[in-house]
Design a protein around this motif. Structure first.
Motif, PDB file in Angstrom:
ATOM      1  N   ILE A  62      -3.427  17.964 -23.725  1.00 31.87           N
ATOM      2  CA  ILE A  62      -2.842  18.389 -24.331  1.00 31.87           C
ATOM      3  C   ILE A  62      -3.724  18.851 -26.192  1.00 31.87           C
ATOM      4  CG2 ILE A  62      -0.579  18.991 -25.725  1.00 31.87           C
ATOM      5  CD1 ILE A  62       0.502  17.478 -23.213  1.00 31.87           C
ATOM      6  N   ALA A  63      -3.829  19.416 -26.377  1.00 32.48           N
ATOM      7  CA  ALA A  63      -4.520  19.659 -27.567  1.00 32.48           C
ATOM      8  C   ALA A  63      -3.731  20.139 -28.526  1.00 32.48           C
ATOM      9  CB  ALA A  63      -6.077  20.257 -27.614  1.00 32.48           C
ATOM     10  N   ILE A  64      -3.688  19.530 -30.083  1.00 29.36           N
ATOM     11  CA  ILE A  64      -3.268  20.398 -30.813  1.00 29.36           C
ATOM     12  C   ILE A  64      -4.016  20.554 -31.593  1.00 29.36           C
ATOM     13  CG2 ILE A  64      -1.420  19.825 -32.807  1.00 29.36           C
ATOM     14  CD1 ILE A  64       0.477  18.515 -31.195  1.00 29.36           C
ATOM     15  N   GLU A  65      -4.217  21.800 -32.992  1.00 30.84           N
ATOM     16  CA  GLU A  65      -5.026  22.334 -33.600  1.00 30.84           C
ATOM     17  C   GLU A  65      -4.345  23.454 -34.295  1.00 30.84           C
ATOM     18  OE1 GLU A  65      -7.282  25.037 -31.169  1.00 30.84           O
ATOM     19  OE2 GLU A  65      -7.753  23.995 -29.510  1.00 30.84           O
ATOM     20  N   ILE A  66      -4.908  22.661 -35.970  1.00 32.55           N
ATOM     21  CA  ILE A  66      -3.987  23.550 -36.719  1.00 32.55           C
ATOM     22  C   ILE A  66      -5.055  23.992 -37.750  1.00 32.55           C
ATOM     23  CG2 ILE A  66      -4.046  22.592 -39.090  1.00 32.55           C
ATOM     24  CD1 ILE A  66      -2.594  20.192 -37.713  1.00 32.55           C
ATOM     25  N   ASP A  67      -4.261  25.259 -38.441  1.00 31.45           N
ATOM     26  CA  ASP A  67      -5.867  25.996 -38.955  1.00 31.45           C
ATOM     27  C   ASP A  67      -4.983  26.346 -40.147  1.00 31.45           C
ATOM     28  OD1 ASP A  67      -6.751  27.731 -40.172  1.00 31.45           O
ATOM     29  OD2 ASP A  67      -7.742  28.890 -38.724  1.00 31.45           O
ATOM     30  N   LYS A  68      -5.311  25.220 -41.286  1.00 35.83           N
ATOM     31  CA  LYS A  68      -4.626  25.058 -42.898  1.00 35.83           C
ATOM     32  C   LYS A  68      -4.456  26.481 -43.944  1.00 35.83           C
ATOM     33  CE  LYS A  68      -4.351  20.098 -43.793  1.00 35.83           C
ATOM     34  NZ  LYS A  68      -4.744  19.414 -44.997  1.00 35.83           N
ATOM     35  N   GLU A  69      -5.783  26.968 -43.046  1.00 37.71           N
ATOM     36  CA  GLU A  69      -6.461  28.088 -44.499  1.00 37.71           C
ATOM     37  C   GLU A  69      -5.055  29.684 -44.171  1.00 37.71           C
ATOM     38  OE1 GLU A  69     -10.169  31.627 -45.399  1.00 37.71           O
ATOM     39  OE2 GLU A  69     -10.494  29.264 -44.092  1.00 37.71           O
ATOM     40  N   HIS A  70      -5.371  29.999 -42.262  1.00 39.24           N
ATOM     41  CA  HIS A  70      -4.478  30.885 -41.802  1.00 39.24           C
ATOM     42  C   HIS A  70      -3.262  30.337 -42.016  1.00 39.24           C
ATOM     43  CE1 HIS A  70      -8.549  31.601 -40.939  1.00 39.24           C
ATOM     44  NE2 HIS A  70      -7.978  33.511 -41.543  1.00 39.24           N
ATOM     45  N   ARG A  71      -2.348  29.408 -41.619  1.00 41.89           N
ATOM     46  CA  ARG A  71      -1.321  28.345 -41.505  1.00 41.89           C
ATOM     47  C   ARG A  71      -1.000  28.594 -40.145  1.00 41.89           C
ATOM     48  NH1 ARG A  71       1.800  26.133 -44.696  1.00 41.89           N
ATOM     49  NH2 ARG A  71       3.391  26.323 -43.152  1.00 41.89           N
ATOM     50  N   THR A  72      -1.915  27.842 -39.506  1.00 42.26           N
ATOM     51  CA  THR A  72      -1.910  28.756 -37.635  1.00 42.26           C
ATOM     52  C   THR A  72      -1.025  26.713 -36.754  1.00 42.26           C
ATOM     53  OG1 THR A  72      -3.578  29.013 -36.664  1.00 42.26           O
ATOM     54  CG2 THR A  72      -2.358  30.291 -38.239  1.00 42.26           C
ATOM     55  N   LEU A  73      -0.543  27.106 -36.606  1.00 36.70           N
ATOM     56  CA  LEU A  73      -0.779  25.469 -35.332  1.00 36.70           C
ATOM     57  C   LEU A  73      -0.851  25.734 -33.693  1.00 36.70           C
ATOM     58  CD1 LEU A  73       0.116  21.771 -35.117  1.00 36.70           C
ATOM     59  CD2 LEU A  73       2.101  23.021 -35.269  1.00 36.70           C
ATOM     60  N   THR A  74      -2.037  25.260 -33.219  1.00 33.87           N
ATOM     61  CA  THR A  74      -1.733  25.606 -31.660  1.00 33.87           C
ATOM     62  C   THR A  74      -1.554  24.495 -30.573  1.00 33.87           C
ATOM     63  OG1 THR A  74      -3.051  27.926 -32.192  1.00 33.87           O
ATOM     64  CG2 THR A  74      -2.929  26.170 -30.072  1.00 33.87           C
ATOM     65  N   VAL A  75      -0.687  25.070 -30.068  1.00 36.91           N
ATOM     66  CA  VAL A  75      -0.570  23.866 -28.715  1.00 36.91           C
ATOM     67  C   VAL A  75      -1.340  24.261 -27.275  1.00 36.91           C
ATOM     68  CG1 VAL A  75       1.085  21.711 -27.537  1.00 36.91           C
ATOM     69  CG2 VAL A  75       1.518  22.630 -30.180  1.00 36.91           C
ATOM     70  N   ARG A  76      -2.156  23.720 -26.938  1.00 37.97           N
ATOM     71  CA  ARG A  76      -2.914  24.024 -25.520  1.00 37.97           C
ATOM     72  C   ARG A  76      -2.761  22.967 -24.766  1.00 37.97           C
ATOM     73  NH1 ARG A  76      -6.471  27.916 -26.467  1.00 37.97           N
ATOM     74  NH2 ARG A  76      -6.952  27.266 -28.822  1.00 37.97           N
ATOM     75  N   ASP A  77      -2.790  23.409 -23.942  1.00 37.29           N
ATOM     76  CA  ASP A  77      -3.225  22.895 -22.170  1.00 37.29           C
ATOM     77  C   ASP A  77      -3.824  23.154 -21.753  1.00 37.29           C
ATOM     78  OD1 ASP A  77      -1.459  24.123 -19.832  1.00 37.29           O
ATOM     79  OD2 ASP A  77       0.004  23.853 -21.745  1.00 37.29           O
ATOM     80  N   ASN A  78      -4.496  22.780 -20.292  1.00 36.34           N
ATOM     81  CA  ASN A  78      -5.293  23.094 -19.621  1.00 36.34           C
ATOM     82  C   ASN A  78      -4.672  22.721 -18.064  1.00 36.34           C
ATOM     83  OD1 ASN A  78      -5.675  20.068 -19.588  1.00 36.34           O
ATOM     84  ND2 ASN A  78      -7.997  20.680 -18.963  1.00 36.34           N
ATOM     85  N   GLY A  79      -3.042  23.116 -18.058  1.00 33.12           N
ATOM     86  CA  GLY A  79      -2.137  23.200 -17.115  1.00 33.12           C
ATOM     87  C   GLY A  79      -2.521  24.038 -16.209  1.00 33.12           C
ATOM     88  N   ALA A 167      -9.423  34.412 -21.438  1.00 32.59           N
ATOM     89  CA  ALA A 167      -8.121  32.696 -21.412  1.00 32.59           C
ATOM     90  C   ALA A 167      -9.065  32.000 -20.670  1.00 32.59           C
ATOM     91  CB  ALA A 167      -7.208  33.596 -20.576  1.00 32.59           C
ATOM     92  N   PRO A 168      -9.097  30.619 -20.945  1.00 33.59           N
ATOM     93  CA  PRO A 168      -9.120  29.814 -20.404  1.00 33.59           C
ATOM     94  C   PRO A 168      -8.189  30.014 -19.040  1.00 33.59           C
ATOM     95  CG  PRO A 168      -8.236  29.285 -22.229  1.00 33.59           C
ATOM     96  CD  PRO A 168      -8.519  30.023 -22.826  1.00 33.59           C
ATOM     97  N   GLN A 169      -7.708  28.379 -18.478  1.00 30.38           N
ATOM     98  CA  GLN A 169      -7.124  27.947 -17.159  1.00 30.38           C
ATOM     99  C   GLN A 169      -5.645  27.001 -18.299  1.00 30.38           C
ATOM    100  OE1 GLN A 169      -8.342  24.997 -14.538  1.00 30.38           O
ATOM    101  NE2 GLN A 169      -6.334  23.740 -15.533  1.00 30.38           N
ATOM    102  N   GLY A 170      -4.335  27.571 -18.550  1.00 33.76           N
ATOM    103  CA  GLY A 170      -3.866  26.661 -18.489  1.00 33.76           C
ATOM    104  C   GLY A 170      -2.546  27.859 -19.955  1.00 33.76           C
ATOM    105  N   THR A 171      -2.396  27.033 -20.714  1.00 35.62           N
ATOM    106  CA  THR A 171      -1.819  27.617 -21.555  1.00 35.62           C
ATOM    107  C   THR A 171      -1.625  27.103 -22.664  1.00 35.62           C
ATOM    108  OG1 THR A 171       0.246  27.997 -20.458  1.00 35.62           O
ATOM    109  CG2 THR A 171       0.962  28.230 -22.528  1.00 35.62           C
TER     110      THR A 171
END
Length: 625
Positions: A62-79, A167-171
């Motif tokens: 599971i990966a968590i990505e933050i973009d402070k400039e655009h104020r986004t938070l992404t939670v990604r998995d390859n499930g 889109a890669p595998q997962g969500t």
């Protein structure tokens, strides 16, 4: 791209769910990580079932990505990902169902477990993202799908679905965050420190690695420990690991007194790791105390202090319970009535009590510490948990007249009982010293009969609610009639009662404002008198407790018992027999009042008119000079 419209009640339903179920906005991240973990679990399982599944299993995470400039938070998995139909079916459930239907089913369902399942079916977990985001984008692809799906909504009247060819595998779920607002307690979810803190609090024991991706494109950092001690074989967990885990969840820097593991398998699976403290918590008897263990579902943290899993009298037990078949979307009210939770609670309670029972024989020093620190709380279960009353009695220890230093168990007391003894004698009081000086113990001590000394406030209450232990009735030495006489002694007492009948009747009238009866005693050997309660009367201490709580009680009169062989009593009887009218007996009335006052003081009681007692005593002493 296809734009679909929510039903008219969708916005109301979103608001209802968000504000009713989630009081802590941080839980949105828990929900997303839990969904991602489930997707990884499903992919691994599906890869075993379907050998044709074209999935990459090399680095599931599971990966968590933050973009402070655009104020986004992404939670990604390859499930496992989702197909277009699954997105509409699963993510769109809340839109398809509607508020009215949801509320109708929820109100019609009287079964708490069914209500919990209904909440889960309405996609509440995913939609908790709208607590912190103005817009949510979901991109997903199933391993067997040629292209992915893009879903997006602001949580208002519509949502869109489009294809996502690359889109890669997962969500991946991307939250376009609302501005941080201290007044609304909306934290800055673009802070790496905040995200790390939330993950370590709620999802630290997720099996899959949770990686926080730095904005500069550097190496991702795994921020969860992945160490579910309760899921690892006990042989693989060191004592130091148990100690550190206990300190983490209890904030107690002492070592735990005992570690308890539970592994339940079958139709309902769960694991538990519980600890008994070596020192009573500071808030053990405070009104605002916390109790209960932490509840996890599939290693996802659900709540602290889950009261439904541990009864009040075991409030000192700390630990974790991890259930496999509960929904994440549960409230404390639902847990209180959930059938599975009740089954878990019963087994956990029995396990704790059996562990303490084992400690009595295998670790007597540890048991002694346990009882000294926590016994008073455990005895509350004698009132509140009748189903486990025998088990609780079996682990209780009490001070007794048998040994001034070593407490005794009820089983040990029964072993020492005399051959013709039918009851377990006890006496309650403020302290051991007060009880041991009480005249109520005189005859029992003379006959070598052991008496339990009960000095905890809870003792005043449970002794009236618990009738017996292993067929032996509990008998207070300060209440009712205590039969200690042989047949020969009973015959002699019957003759004395005839001789004392007139005196006892006169004394009962004289002391009518204070006592309900004056009678001869079989429990005294050296003291002239004692005050006892009737069999079903409240004790003076319990009466004080109820009055302190604001309960109005009628005045409870007790019984004055006289020692027919004491010189003071025999002298009183002689003087009484030698007088014939009330005028001559006025001085005797003062003596009777003094005898009653002394008996009251001997048991640690309080005089209703201390100044009068002192004046009478002074006058009597003056005459002897």
């Amino acid at each position: 791209m296809e734009t679909l419209e929510f039903q008219s009640e969708a916005r109301q339903l979103l608001k209802l769910m968000i504000h009713s179920i989630y009081s802590n906005k941080d839980t949105f991240l828990r929900e997303l990580i839990s969904n991602a973990s489930d997707a990884l679990d499903k992919l691994r399982l599906e890869s075993f079932r379907d050998k044709e599944l074209s999935a990459d299993l090399s680095d599931l995470h599971i990966a968590i990505e933050i973009d402070k400039e655009h104020r986004t938070l992404t939670v990604r998995d390859n499930g496992i990902g989702m197909t277009r139909d699954q997105v509409v079916d699963l993510i769109g459930t809340i839109a398809r169902s509607g508020t009215a239907e949801f509320l109708r089913k929820l109100q019609d369902s009287r079964d708490a477990a069914a209500s919990r399942d209904l909440i889960g079916q309405f996609g509440v977990g995913f939609y908790s993202t709208f607590m912190v985001a103005d817009r949510v984008t979901l991109v997903t692809r199933h391993p067997n799908s040629a292209e992915g799906v893009r879903w997006e909504s602001t949580g208002e009247s519509t949502y869109t679905i489009d294809s996502a060819p690359d889109a890669p595998q997962g969500t991946a779920v991307t939250l376009h965050l609302k501005p941080a607002d201290e007044e609304d307690h909306l934290a800055d979810y673009t802070s790496h420190a905040k995200i790390t803190e939330i993950v370590q609090r709620y999802s630290d024991f997720i099996t899959w690695p949770i990686r926080l991706v730095p904005e500069d494109g550097g190496e991702p950092t795994t921020i969860n420990s992945r160490k579910a001690l309760w899921a690892r074989p006990s042989s693989e967990v060191t004592e130091d690991e148990y100690v550190e885990f206990y300190r983490h969840i209890s904030h107690d820097w002492n070592k735990p007194l005992e570690t308890i593991r539970v592994q339940a398998e079958g139709t309902f699976e769960y694991q538990a790791l519980l600890f008994l403290p070596s020192q009573a918590p500071l808030d053990l008897f405070m009104r605002e105390r916390k109790r209960g263990v932490q509840l996890y579902v599939k290693r996802v943290f659900i709540m602290d202090d889950c009261e439904a899993l541990m009864p009040e009298y075991l409030r000192f037990v700390k630990g974790v319970v991890d259930a496999q078949d509960l929904s994440l979307n549960v409230s404390r009210e639902i847990l209180q009535q959930d059938r599975h939770i009740q089954l878990m609670r019963r087994r956990l309670v029995k396990k704790v009590l059996s562990t303490v029972k084992t400690m009595m024989t295998e670790k007597p020093d540890a048991y002694a510490t346990f009882w000294r620190e926590l016994g008073a709380a455990v005895k509350e279960g004698l009132l509140s948990d009748p189903d486990n009353r025998e088990a609780i009695l079996g682990i209780c220890s009490f001070a007794s007249t048998h040994s001034p230093e070593t407490p005794t168990t009820l089983a040990q007391y029964v072993e020492r009982m005399k051959e013709d003894q039918q009851v377990i004698y006890y006496m309650t009081g403020d302290s051991r010293a007060t009880v041991e000086r009480s005249p109520h113990l005189e005859a029992l001590r003379a006959k070598g009969l052991e008496v339990l000394i009960l000095t905890d406030p809870i003792d005043e209450m449970w002794v009236d609610a618990v009738p017996e232990f292993e067929g032996r009735r509990f008998q207070s030495v300060a209440k009712g009639q205590v039969d200690l006489e042989s047949e020969e002694e009973r015959s002699a007492t019957a003759e004395r009662e005839k001789d004392f009948a007139d005196l006892l009747a006169w004394m009962t009238t004289t002391l009518a404002d204070h006592v309900k009866q004056v009678r001869l005693s079989s429990r005294l050997t050296t003291s002239p008198a004692c005050v006892v309660g009737d069999t079903y009367d409240l004790t003076p201490t319990l009466e004080k407790m109820y009055r302190a709580m604001g309960q109005e009680l009628p005045k409870i009169k007790r019984i004055l018992e006289l020692n027919p062989t004491h010189p003071l009593v025999t002298g009183l009887r002689k003087a009484f027999d030698e007088t014939s009218d009330d005028t001559d007996r006025a001085d005797l009335a003062d003596t009777v009042e003094l005898i009653y006052g002394m008996a009251l003081l001997a048991e640690g009681g309080e005089l209703t008119d201390a100044s009068r007692f002192v004046r009478l005593m002074s006058d009597r002493l003056q005459r002897t000079l």
